[in-house]
Design an enzyme around this catalytic site. Structure first.
Site, PDB file in Angstrom:
ATOM      1  N   THR A 205       0.821  -1.217   0.000  1.00  0.00           N
ATOM      2  CA  THR A 205       0.000   0.000   0.000  1.00  0.00           C
ATOM      3  C   THR A 205       0.849   1.259   0.000  1.00  0.00           C
ATOM      4  O   THR A 205       0.505   2.249  -0.663  1.00  0.00           O
ATOM      5  CB  THR A 205      -0.932  -0.003   1.228  1.00  0.00           C
ATOM      6  OG1 THR A 205      -1.836  -1.095   1.122  1.00  0.00           O
ATOM      7  CG2 THR A 205      -1.714   1.288   1.324  1.00  0.00           C
TER       8      THR A 205
ATOM      9  N   THR B 232       0.986  -4.504   4.174  1.00  0.00           N
ATOM     10  CA  THR B 232       0.628  -4.910   5.542  1.00  0.00           C
ATOM     11  C   THR B 232      -0.053  -6.276   5.620  1.00  0.00           C
ATOM     12  O   THR B 232       0.014  -6.944   6.641  1.00  0.00           O
ATOM     13  CB  THR B 232      -0.302  -3.865   6.183  1.00  0.00           C
ATOM     14  OG1 THR B 232      -1.480  -3.714   5.381  1.00  0.00           O
ATOM     15  CG2 THR B 232       0.402  -2.528   6.321  1.00  0.00           C
ATOM     16  N   ASP B 233      -0.712  -6.710   4.540  1.00  0.00           N
ATOM     17  CA  ASP B 233      -1.569  -7.887   4.641  1.00  0.00           C
ATOM     18  C   ASP B 233      -0.800  -9.159   4.959  1.00  0.00           C
ATOM     19  O   ASP B 233      -1.310 -10.042   5.655  1.00  0.00           O
ATOM     20  CB  ASP B 233      -2.379  -8.073   3.355  1.00  0.00           C
ATOM     21  CG  ASP B 233      -3.451  -7.010   3.186  1.00  0.00           C
ATOM     22  OD1 ASP B 233      -3.707  -6.271   4.162  1.00  0.00           O
ATOM     23  OD2 ASP B 233      -4.031  -6.914   2.088  1.00  0.00           O
TER      24      ASP B 233
ATOM     25  N   SER C 278       1.177  -7.198  -1.410  1.00  0.00           N
ATOM     26  CA  SER C 278       1.680  -8.252  -0.522  1.00  0.00           C
ATOM     27  C   SER C 278       0.775  -9.482  -0.492  1.00  0.00           C
ATOM     28  O   SER C 278       1.183 -10.542  -0.009  1.00  0.00           O
ATOM     29  CB  SER C 278       1.885  -7.725   0.899  1.00  0.00           C
ATOM     30  OG  SER C 278       0.659  -7.499   1.558  1.00  0.00           O
TER      31      SER C 278
END
Length: 330
Positions: free
Chosen positions: A12, A85-86, A54
């Site tokens: 992101t 972040t995922d 990700s």
């Protein structure tokens, strides 16, 4: 001044709005140029290793990141990895096993909003990650996010929208960062340079099976041709259905065939203990069943992939699984 290598992988933080939604498109150079004050902390060099969401981060990319760090290890004082972040918790855990006892910090960060968003968290996360990577007391793999420093094996993304996305599960935060001040809560023993160990192989045939009411034990047979290890997410503190003996037979058959099973809980906090209830106790003392205690599922996945990449001997698998690495189990 220390020299830090920033490895950009996408996520992101590097995304722009496209026809079908956000997608990584911004380079590491552009991201670093958006954050004032970096030049006052360190000399920063940038490696654009990939630029992916990700969601698409897999073990092969973990090994690419590992290789990039090890190839440059002697030339830099620390490393910052920009990551979505995922799946950041999986990558942080994987790097904790692939690069162990690093006296040089390996810091993962990202953001919930793209760098170009006027209300982004990207600038402070990147700034504080570089600040932490350049500090004399920092070492090993960790996540720096929203002012928290979390051991690489203890992170979990708990929130999908809030800037406070990550928590440290069942283990204290290593530090917090307030503006430019690092406040250390947990003083860890710094490794010596000669302690460094690195590994270059993983076995990705690891599956997470979450128990739900009426899930059928036949699932083990369906998985046996595709996977070498199952991580069984039990109910509560360690409940496995016994409405008949099908799960008992399936689990013991899986282990006795030479495959690996690790038992954990689907409850995020406080861990698993098979010895508490009757519905778990029959599995508690079986030699081949690994007990994950308070590890995160992300770290169990990464640890088993690492272990099975090194050995297929059950005794050695168990020895490595129960060895504490980067605070992964207490």
């Amino acid at each position: 001044m220390k020299t830090i290598l920033m490895i950009a992988t996408g996520g992101t933080i590097a995304s722009k709005e496209g026809d079908l939604g956000l997608t990584p498109a911004v380079t590491g150079e552009e991201l670093a140029a958006s954050v004032p004050g970096i030049k006052d902390i360190c000399h920063l060099e940038i490696l654009q290793l990939m630029n992916i969401d990700s969601t698409n981060m897999r073990p092969r990319q973990w090994l690419m990141i590992r290789d990039a760090i090890m190839e440059n290890y002697n030339h830099y004082d620390g490393f910052v990895i920009l990551h979505g972040t995922d799946t950041m918790a999986y990558t942080a855990a994987a790097l904790s096993y692939l690069i162990q006892d690093s006296v040089k910090p390996i810091v993962l960060t990202g953001s919930q909003k793209p760098m170009a968003n006027p209300y982004t968290d990207a600038k402070i996360n990147l700034f504080q990650s570089i600040l932490y990577a350049a500090d004399d007391l920092s070492c090993n793999v960790c996540i720096v996010f929203n002012g928290k420093v979390v051991a690489g094996t203890r992170g979990r993304k708990q929130r999908t929208r809030s800037f406070d996305a990550f928590d440290s599960m069942n283990f204290p935060e290593l530090a917090i960062i307030r503006d430019s001040r690092i406040i250390r809560y947990y003083t860890e023993k710094r490794p010596a340079p000669q302690d460094l160990k690195s590994y270059a192989s993983l076995n990705d045939r690891v599956f997470v099976l979450k128990l739900t009411p009426e899930v059928k034990a036949e699932i083990f047979d369906l998985l046996s041709g595709h996977y070498d290890a199952i991580i069984l997410e039990t109910f509560g503190i360690g409940g496995i259905p016994e409405y008949d003996d099908s799960f008992e037979k399936a689990i013991f058959s899986w282990v006795d065939s030479g495959k690996t099973i690790a038992v954990t809980t689907q409850v995020p906090e406080e861990g698993c203990d098979l010895g508490v209830y009757q519905v778990g106790k029959k599995f508690n003392n079986h030699k081949g069943i690994l007990k994950s205690d308070d590890m995160t599922t992300e770290s169990i996945v990464a640890k088993l992939m690492w272990i099975l990449g090194q050995t297929d001997k059950q005794d050695e698998i168990a020895r490595l699984f129960y060895r504490e690495i980067n605070h992964d189990r207490v």
